[in-house]
Design a protein around this motif. Structure first.
Motif, PDB file in Angstrom:
ATOM      1  N   ARG A 290       4.867  11.329  15.404  1.00 46.35           N
ATOM      2  CA  ARG A 290       5.510  10.017  15.261  1.00 46.35           C
ATOM      3  C   ARG A 290       6.394   9.699  16.462  1.00 46.35           C
ATOM      4  NH1 ARG A 290       6.975   5.736  15.195  1.00 46.35           N
ATOM      5  NH2 ARG A 290       7.784   4.378  13.543  1.00 46.35           N
TER       6      ARG A 290
ATOM      7  N   TRP B  63       2.707   2.221   1.403  1.00 45.93           N
ATOM      8  CA  TRP B  63       3.834   2.929   0.799  1.00 45.93           C
ATOM      9  C   TRP B  63       3.745   2.898  -0.728  1.00 45.93           C
ATOM     10  CZ3 TRP B  63       6.894   0.268  -2.547  1.00 45.93           C
ATOM     11  CH2 TRP B  63       6.958  -1.101  -2.432  1.00 45.93           C
TER      12      TRP B  63
ATOM     13  N   ALA C  86      -5.134   7.826   5.620  1.00 43.81           N
ATOM     14  CA  ALA C  86      -3.905   8.329   4.998  1.00 43.81           C
ATOM     15  C   ALA C  86      -4.046   8.438   3.489  1.00 43.81           C
ATOM     16  CB  ALA C  86      -2.725   7.435   5.367  1.00 43.81           C
TER      17      ALA C  86
ATOM     18  N   VAL D 163       2.270  13.610   0.363  1.00 45.80           N
ATOM     19  CA  VAL D 163       2.808  12.453   1.075  1.00 45.80           C
ATOM     20  C   VAL D 163       3.031  12.785   2.551  1.00 45.80           C
ATOM     21  CG1 VAL D 163       4.720  10.813   1.176  1.00 45.80           C
ATOM     22  CG2 VAL D 163       3.877  11.608  -1.038  1.00 45.80           C
ATOM     23  N   LEU D 164       3.548  13.978   2.835  1.00 42.27           N
ATOM     24  CA  LEU D 164       3.774  14.374   4.226  1.00 42.27           C
ATOM     25  C   LEU D 164       2.453  14.491   4.992  1.00 42.27           C
ATOM     26  CD1 LEU D 164       6.552  17.076   3.732  1.00 42.27           C
ATOM     27  CD2 LEU D 164       6.805  14.906   4.948  1.00 42.27           C
TER      28      LEU D 164
ATOM     29  N   ALA E 200       1.265  11.056   5.702  1.00 47.12           N
ATOM     30  CA  ALA E 200       2.030  10.476   6.811  1.00 47.12           C
ATOM     31  C   ALA E 200       1.547  11.020   8.149  1.00 47.12           C
ATOM     32  CB  ALA E 200       3.521  10.775   6.617  1.00 47.12           C
TER      33      ALA E 200
ATOM     34  N   PHE F 203      -1.650   9.218   8.999  1.00 42.48           N
ATOM     35  CA  PHE F 203      -1.396   7.858   9.463  1.00 42.48           C
ATOM     36  C   PHE F 203      -0.905   7.865  10.913  1.00 42.48           C
ATOM     37  CE2 PHE F 203       1.133   3.910   9.706  1.00 42.48           C
ATOM     38  CZ  PHE F 203       0.174   3.003   9.281  1.00 42.48           C
ATOM     39  N   ALA F 204      -0.018   8.801  11.241  1.00 42.85           N
ATOM     40  CA  ALA F 204       0.495   8.875  12.609  1.00 42.85           C
ATOM     41  C   ALA F 204      -0.579   9.328  13.587  1.00 42.85           C
ATOM     42  CB  ALA F 204       1.693   9.830  12.656  1.00 42.85           C
TER      43      ALA F 204
ATOM     44  N   TRP G  93       4.545  15.910  11.584  1.00 41.43           N
ATOM     45  CA  TRP G  93       4.552  14.449  11.488  1.00 41.43           C
ATOM     46  C   TRP G  93       5.595  13.838  12.413  1.00 41.43           C
ATOM     47  CZ3 TRP G  93       8.503  11.629   8.511  1.00 41.43           C
ATOM     48  CH2 TRP G  93       8.320  10.245   8.580  1.00 41.43           C
TER      49      TRP G  93
ATOM     50  N   MET H 233       1.376   5.627  -1.654  1.00 43.88           N
ATOM     51  CA  MET H 233       1.996   6.937  -1.464  1.00 43.88           C
ATOM     52  C   MET H 233       3.006   7.248  -2.568  1.00 43.88           C
ATOM     53  SD  MET H 233       0.549   8.377   1.054  1.00 43.88           S
ATOM     54  CE  MET H 233      -0.926   7.548   0.454  1.00 43.88           C
TER      55      MET H 233
END
Length: 470
Positions: A169, A8, A130, A108-109, A112, A115-116, A165, A11
């Motif tokens: 998620r 975070w 990510a 950032v989106l 994310a 990462f998901a 996302w 990011m």
């Protein structure tokens, strides 16, 4: 260093860089640029309660109007320069700042989403994927240009990525229904920006259809190819039916979260416009359809680019050009809607490599094409890339490179996936560093065209690598 700083934190840093790139010199071009000549007056019409007809749904114009309304007080306090639009004095910063903030969320989106998608891999691998995704998207040129002007495409991209996302998620959450609500609302809102952003919704819809045809086996290892951890029977898997749909009829859930909620969101967002105009929902959509048919039948544009040319970025769009001085002292200021060339071409190569690799594995493997994290990331990227690209083959009207923003985001995701894989191998790590350096240099070289910085004619001409870039 990467291990010491939480994801975070990285990011936040990337978001701050993206925001600074979008806010710096935001009012440098004092006047309406490209399609701002349409969207800013449309937004002012909403503020005055007399909306005009536009060939696109209203959400993005609502948001530009909101930015204007919120920006009028700081514009007055700080003495921002103004320009007259339809008899009203408005500041360019006031009608652009909200676009800049929304555009800064795109890296950032997408990070994310990366990462998901990589759920099931070791944390270090997920963090690398990510971080590389966010870093690459921060230096992507087309989304930077669209974020710095009062245009509407950036809202569709941000909302569509939010929906994707949230949908991914949901398969990993303790309360997945909440995330599916967010996904449905965001995807419906994206389509209310422009119909073409339904490509991100279509990608998710087809993904759900393809993954529901039987119960996908739970992966034996949570970290594919690295350690062998047995997953207890009945544990949720983000890519299997048990993980995505814990109880009940999965088809019913898909109809609700990817059908009913997006459609209801799309329709409800029309209500303010209809209340002001007195039109019916059916009537306004008949006008929209007729308008798009007339566009298809009309004359072309100097900067039209067919859909099949987008992967090579053959024809960017010149949004603004101004020349001052004569001869050797002449200075040109231009804003070009074009991607970072090295990133764009590497992203296209990554999609091609991933596609060929995936096809090869399908021909030689008896396993399902999806069912575990180790083979789900690539087909997800490929499918969504195609749903944001191939439908344009059916469009007869003049199309532009900015219509490729969705596929550009997916190709960036694909390149980051490959680079993250190379980073894990010390022998291949220099390749990742070389590519990052080339992408960064490319971004720096073409940055004046994104920000509208003045250049000598000689310096400008050096940036026209292809004849169609002029």
């Amino acid at each position: 260093m990467i291990r010491r700083v939480p994801l975070w934190g990285w990011m936040l840093g990337l978001g701050a860089i993206a925001l600074s790139l979008r806010l710096t010199g935001l009012g440098r071009i004092h006047g309406l640029v490209f399609d701002e000549v349409y969207y800013v007056p449309f937004a002012i019409d909403y503020l005055q309660g007399t909306p005009s007809f536009d060939a696109h749904p209203p959400l993005a114009k609502y948001l530009i109007a909101l930015g204007l309304w919120l920006g009028q007080w700081p514009a007055s306090w700080l003495g921002w320069p103004t320009v007259e639009v339809e008899g009203a004095l408005v500041s360019p910063i006031a009608f652009r700042w909200l676009n800049a903030i929304v555009g800064a969320t795109v890296p950032v989106l997408l990070a994310a989403l990366a990462f998901a998608l990589s759920y099931g891999y070791r944390p270090q691998r997920r963090h690398t994927f990510a971080l590389l995704t966010g870093l690459l998207m921060t230096v992507e040129g087309l989304t930077l240009v669209e974020s710095r002007l009062a245009l509407i495409n950036i809202y569709g991209l941000a909302l569509g990525l939010l929906g994707q996302w949230a949908s991914v998620r949901a398969g990993q959450a303790e309360h997945p229904s909440r995330w599916r609500w967010v996904a449905g609302l965001a995807l419906g809102a994206a389509v209310n920006v422009k119909w073409n952003w339904a490509g991100l919704w279509l990608g998710l819809l087809l993904w759900e259809v393809f993954t529901i045809g039987g119960e996908a086996p739970l992966p034996k290892s949570r970290f594919p190819g690295e350690i062998n951890v047995e997953v207890p029977s009945g544990s949720p898997s983000p890519w299997g039916i048990r993980g995505w749909w814990l109880r009940g009829n999965p088809w019913c859930r898909r109809v609700i979260y990817l059908g009913v909620i997006p459609l209801a969101t799309y329709l409800l967002l029309w209500l303010p416009h209809l209340a002001l105009t007195g039109e019916s929902l059916g009537g306004i959509h008949r006008r929209l359809w007729a308008a798009h048919q007339s566009i298809a039948a009309g004359a072309g544009h100097d900067y039209c680019s067919p859909w099949h040319s987008w992967p090579l970025m053959v024809r960017p769009v010149a949004y603004f050009y101004e020349r001052t001085g004569q001869g050797a002292t002449a200075i040109a200021t231009t804003i070009h809607a074009m991607g970072n060339p090295v990133l764009w071409w590497l992203g296209t190569a990554a999609i091609l490599a991933l596609g060929l690799g995936w096809l090869s594995r399908q021909l030689t493997s008896k396993n399902r094409w999806v069912g575990s994290p180790s083979n789900a990331v690539v087909p997800f990227i490929l499918l969504n890339y195609l749903t944001n690209w191939l439908p344009w083959a059916l469009v007869s009207r003049c199309t532009f490179l900015y219509h490729a923003m969705g596929m550009a985001a997916l190709s960036t995701l694909g390149l980051a996936w490959l680079m993250a894989q190379w980073w894990q191998n010390p022998r291949d790590r220099p390749l990742t560093l070389v590519l990052l350096g080339a992408i960064a240099l490319s971004f720096w070289f073409w940055l004046p065209l994104y920000l509208g910085l003045p250049l000598s004619l000689e310096a400008l001409h050096r940036r026209w690598l292809l004849p169609g870039w002029i």
